[in-house]
Every structure is written in structure tokens, then in C-alpha cells.
Scaffold this motif. Structure first.
Motif, PDB file in Angstrom:
ATOM      1  N   ALA A   1      16.043   4.161  14.786  1.00  0.00           N
ATOM      2  CA  ALA A   1      15.326   3.430  13.734  1.00  0.00           C
ATOM      3  C   ALA A   1      14.482   4.369  12.881  1.00  0.00           C
ATOM      4  N   MET A   2      13.824   5.340  13.512  1.00  0.00           N
ATOM      5  CA  MET A   2      12.984   6.286  12.768  1.00  0.00           C
ATOM      6  C   MET A   2      13.841   7.111  11.810  1.00  0.00           C
ATOM      7  N   TYR A   3      14.991   7.562  12.278  1.00  0.00           N
ATOM      8  CA  TYR A   3      15.878   8.329  11.409  1.00  0.00           C
ATOM      9  C   TYR A   3      16.412   7.452  10.278  1.00  0.00           C
ATOM     10  N   GLY A   4      16.769   6.212  10.595  1.00  0.00           N
ATOM     11  CA  GLY A   4      17.270   5.295   9.582  1.00  0.00           C
ATOM     12  C   GLY A   4      16.260   5.054   8.473  1.00  0.00           C
ATOM     13  N   ALA A   5      14.987   4.946   8.824  1.00  0.00           N
ATOM     14  CA  ALA A   5      13.951   4.703   7.816  1.00  0.00           C
ATOM     15  C   ALA A   5      13.864   5.848   6.813  1.00  0.00           C
ATOM     16  N   THR A   6      14.125   7.079   7.259  1.00  0.00           N
ATOM     17  CA  THR A   6      14.054   8.217   6.349  1.00  0.00           C
ATOM     18  C   THR A   6      15.204   8.235   5.352  1.00  0.00           C
ATOM     19  N   LEU A   7      16.243   7.436   5.606  1.00  0.00           N
ATOM     20  CA  LEU A   7      17.424   7.424   4.733  1.00  0.00           C
ATOM     21  C   LEU A   7      17.440   6.252   3.756  1.00  0.00           C
ATOM     22  N   LEU A   8      16.505   5.329   3.897  1.00  0.00           N
ATOM     23  CA  LEU A   8      16.539   4.104   3.102  1.00  0.00           C
ATOM     24  C   LEU A   8      16.493   4.372   1.599  1.00  0.00           C
ATOM     25  N   ASP A   9      15.663   5.319   1.175  1.00  0.00           N
ATOM     26  CA  ASP A   9      15.549   5.599  -0.258  1.00  0.00           C
ATOM     27  C   ASP A   9      16.713   6.436  -0.772  1.00  0.00           C
TER      28      ASP A   9
ATOM     29  N   LEU B   1       0.808  -1.210   0.000  1.00  0.00           N
ATOM     30  CA  LEU B   1       0.000   0.000   0.000  1.00  0.00           C
ATOM     31  C   LEU B   1       0.849   1.271   0.000  1.00  0.00           C
ATOM     32  N   ALA B   2       2.136   1.150   0.332  1.00  0.00           N
ATOM     33  CA  ALA B   2       3.019   2.319   0.432  1.00  0.00           C
ATOM     34  C   ALA B   2       3.179   3.010  -0.917  1.00  0.00           C
ATOM     35  N   HIS B   3       3.326   4.316  -0.875  1.00  0.00           N
ATOM     36  CA  HIS B   3       3.581   5.082  -2.104  1.00  0.00           C
ATOM     37  C   HIS B   3       4.967   4.711  -2.623  1.00  0.00           C
ATOM     38  N   PRO B   4       5.108   4.351  -3.908  1.00  0.00           N
ATOM     39  CA  PRO B   4       6.396   3.861  -4.421  1.00  0.00           C
ATOM     40  C   PRO B   4       7.537   4.868  -4.341  1.00  0.00           C
ATOM     41  N   ALA B   5       7.224   6.163  -4.341  1.00  0.00           N
ATOM     42  CA  ALA B   5       8.278   7.175  -4.258  1.00  0.00           C
ATOM     43  C   ALA B   5       8.907   7.209  -2.873  1.00  0.00           C
ATOM     44  N   TYR B   6       8.153   6.737  -1.872  1.00  0.00           N
ATOM     45  CA  TYR B   6       8.635   6.792  -0.485  1.00  0.00           C
ATOM     46  C   TYR B   6       8.487   5.435   0.205  1.00  0.00           C
ATOM     47  N   ARG B   7       8.585   4.365  -0.584  1.00  0.00           N
ATOM     48  CA  ARG B   7       8.344   3.039  -0.012  1.00  0.00           C
ATOM     49  C   ARG B   7       9.330   2.700   1.091  1.00  0.00           C
ATOM     50  N   GLY B   8      10.585   3.090   0.927  1.00  0.00           N
ATOM     51  CA  GLY B   8      11.579   2.781   1.943  1.00  0.00           C
ATOM     52  C   GLY B   8      11.204   3.360   3.287  1.00  0.00           C
ATOM     53  N   THR B   9      10.830   4.642   3.294  1.00  0.00           N
ATOM     54  CA  THR B   9      10.461   5.295   4.552  1.00  0.00           C
ATOM     55  C   THR B   9       9.118   4.793   5.070  1.00  0.00           C
ATOM     56  N   MET B  10       8.114   4.756   4.205  1.00  0.00           N
ATOM     57  CA  MET B  10       6.767   4.402   4.659  1.00  0.00           C
ATOM     58  C   MET B  10       6.666   2.954   5.113  1.00  0.00           C
ATOM     59  N   ALA B  11       7.226   2.037   4.348  1.00  0.00           N
ATOM     60  CA  ALA B  11       7.164   0.625   4.734  1.00  0.00           C
ATOM     61  C   ALA B  11       8.252   0.279   5.745  1.00  0.00           C
TER      62      ALA B  11
ATOM     63  N   PRO C   1      14.659  -1.020  10.343  1.00  0.00           N
ATOM     64  CA  PRO C   1      13.647  -0.744   9.316  1.00  0.00           C
ATOM     65  C   PRO C   1      13.609  -1.790   8.205  1.00  0.00           C
ATOM     66  N   LEU C   2      14.708  -2.530   8.034  1.00  0.00           N
ATOM     67  CA  LEU C   2      14.815  -3.469   6.913  1.00  0.00           C
ATOM     68  C   LEU C   2      14.461  -4.909   7.279  1.00  0.00           C
ATOM     69  N   GLN C   3      14.301  -5.206   8.542  1.00  0.00           N
ATOM     70  CA  GLN C   3      14.124  -6.593   8.948  1.00  0.00           C
ATOM     71  C   GLN C   3      12.878  -7.236   8.350  1.00  0.00           C
ATOM     72  N   THR C   4      11.808  -6.463   8.181  1.00  0.00           N
ATOM     73  CA  THR C   4      10.626  -6.989   7.492  1.00  0.00           C
ATOM     74  C   THR C   4      10.520  -6.429   6.077  1.00  0.00           C
ATOM     75  N   LEU C   5      10.893  -5.164   5.893  1.00  0.00           N
ATOM     76  CA  LEU C   5      10.766  -4.526   4.583  1.00  0.00           C
ATOM     77  C   LEU C   5      11.544  -5.260   3.502  1.00  0.00           C
ATOM     78  N   TYR C   6      12.778  -5.593   3.765  1.00  0.00           N
ATOM     79  CA  TYR C   6      13.638  -6.183   2.736  1.00  0.00           C
ATOM     80  C   TYR C   6      13.087  -7.517   2.241  1.00  0.00           C
ATOM     81  N   ALA C   7      12.617  -8.335   3.159  1.00  0.00           N
ATOM     82  CA  ALA C   7      12.100  -9.651   2.773  1.00  0.00           C
ATOM     83  C   ALA C   7      10.865  -9.524   1.893  1.00  0.00           C
ATOM     84  N   VAL C   8       9.916  -8.654   2.273  1.00  0.00           N
ATOM     85  CA  VAL C   8       8.695  -8.548   1.469  1.00  0.00           C
ATOM     86  C   VAL C   8       8.963  -7.858   0.137  1.00  0.00           C
TER      87      VAL C   8
END
Length: 544
Positions: free
Chosen positions: A370-378, A186-196, A434-441
Motif C-alpha cells: 500500500a505504501m508503494y502504491g501511494a507513491t505511484l498514484l500521481d 491540507l495535502a500539498h496539491p503537487a503530491y496529493r495522491g501520495t500524501m492523502a 490508498p484510494l478507498q478514502t482518497l478517491y471519494a473525498v
């Protein structure tokens, strides 16, 4: 897989030059000729976003944030239990109720029965999430968690307490198998790293709530209610999710897979196109999902998992899933989560309230990291974040080992242990949480995402069972020397990620098929493409 056409000249002719490592999809610099140069992971995605840039504070985006936030609460289930058990395990009333000492094999067995419940849920994850929808799977999982909490909170015998933990774990696994899939789809593809990526960060919210609840209960109560009250509070978040999820849209990718395309297009349009069905981004996503479905549709029954291993690309995807399952649990983080009071006691701090206070404060800093890290994923990419996070975790564990060993003779160094624990938590949470579930899916295909997520939790809990039971016995037998094992293992993880893990940032979920079908998926995922886009959003030049 070919990329559907969008209204950007050149975009439809360059689908096979889309993959890169240094993903800076939104990093832009304006040249003198009024064009924008973008280092893009996907030409088609970069062009679609340029043609209609998302408005972050639009009404529909705000609704999407609210939906995603409730989805994130699923992640609090495991975080709460992790801190809860680590905390009440240090409580005297809990130890008296069940005749425990705080460490050893009996304690390890009580901890891992939760993971055994999660393992038992594995066959049903795909059945519910694929057959009845992501929302239905989340609802059922949360309902079972409430039942398990009731059994656990009223226990006076060890067998009932363990039974409650088994049921609780089963429900948490069902909800957690569908939760990441729901948010990433459901995440917006432009911000999938941060949102998911924010999904797994809420693990720390559960951890924080449990830590402060147990600290307050232990400080003010001396009866068994000191551990029962935090156990009852465990039902709070799943109750909220269970009610609200009924009012949210289903995953558009699940809807398309079940021939409900008009509904799926409406969801894409509302949350990714600001209500416009003809938005280039909406049309790109919609047609990519349909095309991938046509290419891979296979009426496998819910109990048949062969599609996860029947091709070379599928096996490579599965390797990534298994790798994250084990790396996410065997990087030393479980020691801190479940046994922080014992770690602090080994360093010479024996006051129970002080142990629980430190245990309650630590996840606050970890969650901020973790919150700061999620904003840097993309911006930085998945691989860079994992490697940087593990490198920092390695340094922290070396410090932890040195300080703990020295604190036996020099009590003042015990505070160095606390600093090392906090530092580890912040850095690991920044780069890896932030990547423990995001990366797998992200690595899984739409049609195998629910089954693969269930398999992810199966391996994750196998890792946790081995790890948690081993830690419990190891801390009781050899104390701080156990940390050396993790130092060696983190080095192995860093090497494996560097040579084999693919980059998933900056691509649509459907474009990952080209990566995994390549001869060398890791190399293919790290290619660079520079795209020039003019002021109207048209692609004017591509430099592969």
C-alpha cells in the motif's frame, strides 16, 4: 469554473483544456531549446508548480508531514478492529467468555454491531465536521472510541461487549468521516495522491498492531486477559490523535467556508508556499476555493442532504462515492481481514498459534504494498491503479479457490493457500487501499465533503454489514466455494471502473467541478494536454 490568473503567460487563457487521464504531472523531459515538456492534468496547476517548485525537505513541509502523519492515525481505528476481531474470534478464552464457536450467525452479529454503530453516526458527521470543524469532529470521534473501548474491555456478558462495539463504531465513524477530508484538504496539491493516499494505508498499521498484540497475548495468557489486553491497546492510537489534533491548524477550505479567509491564506502560505502568501500555487488554490464557494454557496442545514443529489454533476459524484464504498468492501478483502484464521483452517492448518502468527505477518506485506502504491498514484493515475489492483486481486482469488479446493485431498497445497492470501493482500493494497478514502473525498466538493464522507461511511458500513454477516454464514455453510462469488463480482467491478470512473489525479480539488459538469465526465477526465514550460517557469506552448 474558470481558473484564477497566475503569473504564467498563457495559463489563464487555457483553463478548459486541463483534463487528462495519463497523469504525469511531474514527469518531465528536457528538450534541446531548454524548455520542459509536461503532460499535465491542469495547465494552471502545472504552471504554478513550475514557477515555485516545492522543497520537499523545507521546515514547513516537514511540519506538514508531521501533521499528516497524525491525521493518518485516524485510519488505524478500523484497521485495528478488523484484525482484533478476526484474531480474538479464534481464541479459546474469548469463545469461552461469550459462548461462541468462531463462525456462524452469532459471531457475524458481534462483528457487524461495530458497523451498525458507524451507520448510526452518519447524521452527525456533517453536523460536527461542517459546523465545528474537521479537527473537532476528529476529537469527538476519538473520545467516543475511548469510551467504547472501556465498555468492551471490561465486558463479561455478550450484551455489554456488543454495546461497547456499537459505541466504538460510532466514534470511529465520526473520526473517520473527518479524517480523510482533513488530510486531503491540507495535502500539498503537487503530491496529493501520495500524501492523502497514505491515509488509508495506516489502516494496515492498526491491523499490524492488533495482529501482533493478539498473537503475543494468546501465546502467553490462558485467561480472559488474552483478549482483554488487545482490546485495551485499541485505545492507544485514538488517545494520541485526540491530544495532538488540538495543536494543529484547521483545514483552510473549512476556514474559507466560515469567512476566516486570512487564517486560511496563512495556512496555505505556510504549508503550500513555504511561507509566501504571494506564491503562485497559494494564490491559485486560495482564489479557486473562494470562486467555487461563491458559485455553489447554499445555506443548507446540516440535516439536509439534497445538495448531494440536486444536480447531474452532484449525482455523478455520489455514484463515485457509493461505488468506492461497495467496491472497497466487496472485493474479497473483508474475507481475509475478518476470517483469515478460518480460511487457514479450511486449508488444513489447525494450530491456533500458527493461525494467529500468519494473521499477524500478512498485514506487514500488505502495508508495504500500500505504501508503494501511494507513491505511484500521481504518476500512474487513479483509474490505472484501481484496474491493475483489481486485476491482480482477481488472479489471486482464482489461485486461492483452486488451492483451497485441492488442499482437502493434498495437505501440502495448504501453503499455496497462504501464498494466495498474501499475494492478494499485497496486490489489492498496492492498487486499491490508498484510494478507498482518497478517491471519494476527491470526488466531493468542498461544501459537501463532510456530508459526503459521512454518506460514504454509511454505504461502506452497509456493505460491510451485508458482507461480513454473509461471509460468517457462508464460510460456515459452504466453505471455500464462497470465493467463487467474489471472483465473479471482481469482474463486474473492473468493467464498471473502466467505463464510468473518472480520473482525479493532477487536478486541484476545485477543478473537479469542470469534470463532473461535462456531458461525459469519464471521457472529459481522460483528455490529454501537453504544456511546454521554459526555465523561468513560464508556459510557452500548450498542445491540447
Amino acid at each position: 469554473m474558470s481558473t484564477p490568473k497566475i503569473d504564467a503567460p498563457g495559463a489563464e487563457h487555457n483553463e478548459q483544456t486541463e483534463q487528462v487521464l495519463e497523469v504525469r504531472t511531474m514527469d518531465e523531459k528536457f528538450n534541446g531549446d531548454k524548455t520542459t515538456e509536461v503532460v499535465a492534468a491542469s495547465v494552471a496547476l502545472a504552471a504554478a508548480i513550475a514557477l515555485q517548485k516545492p522543497r520537499l525537505l523545507s521546515k514547513n513541509m516537514l511540519k506538514l508531514y508531521a501533521i499528516m502523519s497524525v491525521g493518518y492515525l485516524v485510519s488505524t481505528l478500523n484497521g485495528f478492529d478488523s484484525s482484533l476481531m478476526g484474531s480474538i474470534n479464534a481464541m479459546t478464552p474469548y469463545q469461552k467468555t461469550f459462548g461462541l464457536s468462531g463462525a456462524g450467525s452469532s459471531t457475524g452479529l458481534i462483528f457487524i454491531i461495530y458497523n451498525l454503530g458507524q451507520i448510526a453516526a452518519f447524521p452527525f458527521c456533517g453536523f460536527i465536521a461542517d459546523g465545528y470543524g474537521r479537527r473537532a469532529c476528529i476529537f469527538v470521534g476519538c473520545l467516543i472510541v475511548l469510551i467504547g473501548t472501556a465498555i468492551q474491555a471490561t465486558a463479561n456478558a455478550r450484551s455489554q461487549f456488543m454495546g461497547g462495539r456499537f459505541v466504538l463504531g460510532l466514534g470511529a465513524a465520526l473520526a473517520s468521516a473527518a479524517g480523510p477530508a482533513y488530510t486531503v484538504e491540507l495535502a500539498h496539491p503537487a503530491y496529493r495522491g501520495t500524501m492523502a493516499g497514505m491515509y488509508n494505508n495506516f489502516w494496515w498499521l492498526g491491523n499490524i498492531l492488533a495482529g501482533w498484540t493478539t498473537y503475543g497475548a494468546n501465546k502467553n495468557l490462558t485467561s480472559s486477559w488474552a483478549w482483554r489486553i488487545p482490546t485495551v491497546v485499541q485505545a492507544g492510537m485514538p488517545a494520541i490523535v485526540m491530544v495532538l489534533i488540538l495543536f494543529f491548524p484547521e483545514s483552510p477550505r473549512w476556514l474559507i467556508a466560515h469567512d476566516r479567509r486570512e487564517e486560511a491564506l496563512a495556512v496555505f502560505a505556510k504549508y503550500h508556499g513555504d511561507g509566501d502568501e504571494n506564491s503562485p500555487l497559494v494564490q491559485l488554490e486560495y482564489h479557486e476555493v473562494i470562486e467555487l464557494l461563491h458559485q455553489t454557496k447554499n445555506e443548507n442545514p446540516w440535516w439536509d442532504f439534497s445538495e448531494l443529489v440536486n444536480t447531474r454533476g452532484a449525482r455523478y459524484r455520489l455514484y463515485m462515492v457509493i461505488g468506492m464504498s461497495f467496491f472497497g468492501q466487496w472485493s474479497g478483502n473483508n474475507v481475509v481481514s475478518y476470517f483469515m484464521p478460518e480460511m487457514i483452517e479450511n486449508a488444513g492448518i489447525t494450530d491456533k498459534n500458527k493461525q494467529l502468527l500468519i494473521n499477524a505477518i500478512n498485514p506487514i506485506f500488505s502495508m508495504m504494498g500500500a505504501m508503494y502504491g501511494a507513491t505511484l498514484l500521481d504518476k500512474l493515475g487513479r483509474r490505472f491503479m484501481m484496474l491493475a489492483g483489481l486485476t491482480g486481486a482477481l488472479a489471486s482469488y482464482i489461485m486461492l479457490t483452486a488451492f483451497t479446493a485441492s488442499a482437502e485431498k493434498h495437505a501440502s497445497l495448504s501453503y499455496g493457500v497462504i501464498v494466495s492470501i498474501f499475494l492478494f493482500g499485497i496486490i489489492f493494497a498496492w492498487g486499491f487501499t490508498p484510494l478507498q478514502t482518497l478517491y471519494a473525498v476527491e470526488c466531493l466538493e468542498n461544501r459537501t465533503r463532510a456530508k459526503g464522507s459521512g454518506l460514504n461511511f454509511l454505504f461502506l458500513n452497509v456493505a460491510m454489514v451485508v458482507n461480513t454477516y454473509g461471509i460468517s454464514v457462508g464460510i460456515a455453510k459452504i466453505g471455500w466455494k464462497l470465493y467463487i462469488v467474489y471472483i465473479v463480482w471482481i469482474c463486474i467491478e473492473i468493467a464498471t471502473i473502466y467505463f464510468f470512473f473518472v480520473e482525479t489525479a493532477g487536478k486541484t480539488l476545485e477543478e473537479m467541478s469542470d469534470i463532473f459538469n461535462a456531458d461525459n465526465p469519464r471521457k472529459e477526465s481522460t483528455k490529454k494536454t501537453r504544456v511546454e514550460i521554459d526555465e523561468s517557469g513560464q508556459v510557452v506552448h500548450i498542445d491540447a
